[in-house]
Scaffold this motif. Sequence first.
Motif, mmCIF file in Angstrom:
data_model
loop_
_atom_site.group_PDB
_atom_site.id
_atom_site.type_symbol
_atom_site.label_atom_id
_atom_site.label_comp_id
_atom_site.label_asym_id
_atom_site.label_seq_id
_atom_site.Cartn_x
_atom_site.Cartn_y
_atom_site.Cartn_z
ATOM 1 N N CYS A 1 0.234 -17.446 -4.146
ATOM 2 C CA CYS A 1 0.502 -17.631 -2.897
ATOM 3 C C CYS A 1 1.676 -16.489 -2.382
ATOM 4 N N ARG A 2 2.503 -16.310 -3.106
ATOM 5 C CA ARG A 2 3.889 -15.291 -2.828
ATOM 6 C C ARG A 2 3.211 -13.983 -3.115
ATOM 7 N N GLU A 3 2.311 -13.624 -3.875
ATOM 8 C CA GLU A 3 1.740 -12.358 -3.916
ATOM 9 C C GLU A 3 0.950 -12.007 -2.795
ATOM 10 N N ARG A 4 0.197 -13.299 -2.247
ATOM 11 C CA ARG A 4 -0.530 -12.704 -1.154
ATOM 12 C C ARG A 4 0.420 -12.430 0.307
ATOM 13 N N ALA A 5 1.399 -13.269 0.482
ATOM 14 C CA ALA A 5 2.076 -13.057 1.522
ATOM 15 C C ALA A 5 2.968 -11.602 1.400
ATOM 16 N N VAL A 6 3.405 -11.443 0.234
ATOM 17 C CA VAL A 6 4.083 -9.979 0.126
ATOM 18 C C VAL A 6 3.046 -8.991 0.385
ATOM 19 N N SER A 7 1.683 -9.099 0.019
ATOM 20 C CA SER A 7 0.679 -8.132 0.230
ATOM 21 C C SER A 7 0.243 -7.962 1.434
ATOM 22 N N LEU A 8 0.329 -9.019 2.298
ATOM 23 C CA LEU A 8 -0.221 -9.169 3.585
ATOM 24 C C LEU A 8 0.649 -9.056 4.665
ATOM 25 N N PHE A 9 1.883 -9.519 4.437
ATOM 26 C CA PHE A 9 2.898 -9.513 5.592
ATOM 27 C C PHE A 9 4.306 -8.793 5.141
ATOM 28 N N SER A 10 4.131 -7.837 4.360
ATOM 29 C CA SER A 10 5.252 -6.939 4.157
ATOM 30 C C SER A 10 5.865 -6.204 5.572
ATOM 31 N N ARG A 11 6.913 -6.416 5.983
ATOM 32 C CA ARG A 11 7.184 -5.735 7.052
ATOM 33 C C ARG A 11 7.194 -4.170 7.201
ATOM 34 N N GLN A 12 7.612 -3.619 5.969
ATOM 35 C CA GLN A 12 7.645 -2.191 5.898
ATOM 36 C C GLN A 12 6.298 -1.656 5.900
ATOM 37 N N ASP A 13 5.331 -2.270 4.906
ATOM 38 C CA ASP A 13 3.880 -2.032 5.042
ATOM 39 C C ASP A 13 3.194 -2.036 6.376
ATOM 40 N N ARG A 14 3.428 -3.115 6.971
ATOM 41 C CA ARG A 14 2.888 -3.116 8.502
ATOM 42 C C ARG A 14 3.478 -2.184 9.476
ATOM 43 N N TYR A 15 4.623 -1.826 9.432
ATOM 44 C CA TYR A 15 5.185 -0.706 10.270
ATOM 45 C C TYR A 15 4.503 0.632 9.620
ATOM 46 N N GLN A 16 4.318 0.837 8.540
ATOM 47 C CA GLN A 16 3.648 2.183 8.136
ATOM 48 C C GLN A 16 2.351 2.124 8.697
ATOM 49 N N GLU A 17 1.641 1.018 8.707
ATOM 50 C CA GLU A 17 0.071 0.954 9.041
ATOM 51 C C GLU A 17 0.049 1.296 10.648
ATOM 52 N N TYR A 18 1.046 0.693 11.333
ATOM 53 C CA TYR A 18 1.120 0.916 12.675
ATOM 54 C C TYR A 18 1.517 2.605 13.044
ATOM 55 N N TYR A 19 2.452 2.999 12.240
ATOM 56 C CA TYR A 19 2.856 4.351 12.382
ATOM 57 C C TYR A 19 1.614 5.036 12.190
ATOM 58 N N ASN A 20 0.956 5.042 11.127
ATOM 59 C CA ASN A 20 -0.509 5.684 10.731
ATOM 60 C C ASN A 20 -1.390 5.662 11.836
ATOM 61 N N LEU A 21 -1.366 4.356 12.173
ATOM 62 C CA LEU A 21 -2.723 4.364 13.570
ATOM 63 C C LEU A 21 -2.247 5.090 14.562
ATOM 64 N N TYR A 22 -0.980 4.902 15.130
ATOM 65 C CA TYR A 22 -0.361 5.589 16.446
ATOM 66 C C TYR A 22 -0.375 7.362 15.937
ATOM 67 N N ASP A 23 -0.193 7.605 14.958
ATOM 68 C CA ASP A 23 -0.182 9.058 14.630
ATOM 69 C C ASP A 23 -1.653 9.487 14.606
ATOM 70 N N SER A 24 -2.513 8.786 14.090
ATOM 71 C CA SER A 24 -3.880 9.412 13.875
ATOM 72 C C SER A 24 -4.441 9.306 15.431
ATOM 73 N N LEU A 25 -4.053 8.300 16.356
ATOM 74 C CA LEU A 25 -4.559 8.342 17.717
ATOM 75 C C LEU A 25 -3.947 9.563 18.518
ATOM 76 N N LEU A 26 -2.926 10.078 18.225
ATOM 77 C CA LEU A 26 -2.259 11.112 18.805
ATOM 78 C C LEU A 26 -2.824 12.522 18.499
ATOM 79 N N LYS A 27 -3.337 12.564 17.351
ATOM 80 C CA LYS A 27 -3.973 13.733 16.961
ATOM 81 C C LYS A 27 -5.393 14.116 17.662
#
Length: 176
Positions: free
Chosen positions: A150-176
């Motif tokens: 349970c703990r591992e799943r939460a960390v892998s899916l809900f890590s704030r830093q990882d989600r920020y990086q995903e959003y950043y990558n998404l926005y960056d790809s949209l701007l290109k």
Amino acid sequence: YQFSRARHYQVLGVASVWEKRKGLEAFCQLRRILPENYDITLVGLTNKQARLLPDGISSVRRTDSVQELVELYANADVFVNPSQAESFGMTTAEALSCGTPAIVYDTTACPELVDEQTGSVVLLDDIDALADAVRRWCENPQRIKTRKLCRERAVSLFSRQDRYQEYYNLYDSLLK
């Protein structure tokens, strides 16, 4: 002669506002079905709601203490989120983060949060299936392994830093 004592299991429900769509009635029905050695605790009830609870359900007032919530989640054998409408399921994610498996209804976004190793998804308002899932998780002989998963799943899916990086990558790809 050996005396046996039934283990007590802790079932937890948390909501910021308990209303019909959050599943308060489901807990009242669970109380009637589950054996006495299953203790149900609900967090976030009003004083009036707490007074109307059937015997066997304890109430904890709404708390802003993260430490108190962590202790409640971590001490529970299972977290039940019988909400009929959730756009994410923050309390379910919090339970998983504290190592507690979660049971959710199939009609919300919550099924995306659990997998077969960390929780169960039951049909909306199927109280018998909900009770069966509660028993299965509480009596799970692999409790320690489950808490880790349970703990591992939460960390892998809900890590704030990882989600920020995903959003950043998404926005960056949209701007290109």
